[in-house]
Design an enzyme around this catalytic site. Structure first.
Site, PDB file in Angstrom:
ATOM      1  N   CYS A  33     114.204 105.364  -2.394  1.00 52.28           N
ATOM      2  CA  CYS A  33     113.921 103.976  -1.755  1.00 52.28           C
ATOM      3  C   CYS A  33     114.878 102.996  -2.226  1.00 52.28           C
ATOM      4  CB  CYS A  33     112.515 103.798  -2.266  1.00 52.28           C
ATOM      5  SG  CYS A  33     112.149 101.859  -1.985  1.00 52.28           S
ATOM      6  N   CYS A  36     113.565  99.998  -3.914  1.00 55.03           N
ATOM      7  CA  CYS A  36     112.932 100.128  -5.240  1.00 55.03           C
ATOM      8  C   CYS A  36     114.216 100.041  -6.173  1.00 55.03           C
ATOM      9  CB  CYS A  36     112.294 101.502  -5.266  1.00 55.03           C
ATOM     10  SG  CYS A  36     111.014 101.556  -4.091  1.00 55.03           S
TER      11      CYS A  36
END
Length: 108
Positions: A33, A36
């Protein structure tokens, strides 16, 4: 059999961890991600700013899918602040470190 036992231990340890009197900020993330990844330096800086007033824990949803299911994580990153076992705040998506710090201070 081993796998199940390990998962139960992770669940127990997590449940123990979030029972803290201090706020616990849990970052539910995934290695693939990009948002993230963008949050990583923000959380590192936050950790330095808050010191011992709270704890920051990262949970990889791909490795701990049982926790992701239990806490209904449908997008990453998702941040949840726990205090004494209760989820007191939740946010999905990128967020400023200053906003996270405010939430932690409000729950300290």
């Amino acid at each position: 059999m081993y796998s199940n036992n390990r998962k139960e231990k992770v669940m127990e340890k997590f449940e123990e961890l979030i029972q803290s009197e201090k706020p616990v900020l849990v970052d539910f993330f995934a290695t693939w991600c990009n948002p993230c990844k963008a949050m990583h330096p923000v959380l590192e800086a936050l950790k330095e700013q808050i010191g011992e007033t709270a704890r920051i824990v990262k949970i990889d949803i791909d490795q701990h899918d049982e926790l992701a299911v239990k806490y209904r994580i449908q997008a990453v990153p998702t941040f949840i602040v726990f205090k004494k076992g209760e989820a007191v705040w939740r946010h999905s998506g990128v967020i400023k470190g200053s906003e996270l710090q405010t939430v932690i201070e409000q729950n300290s």
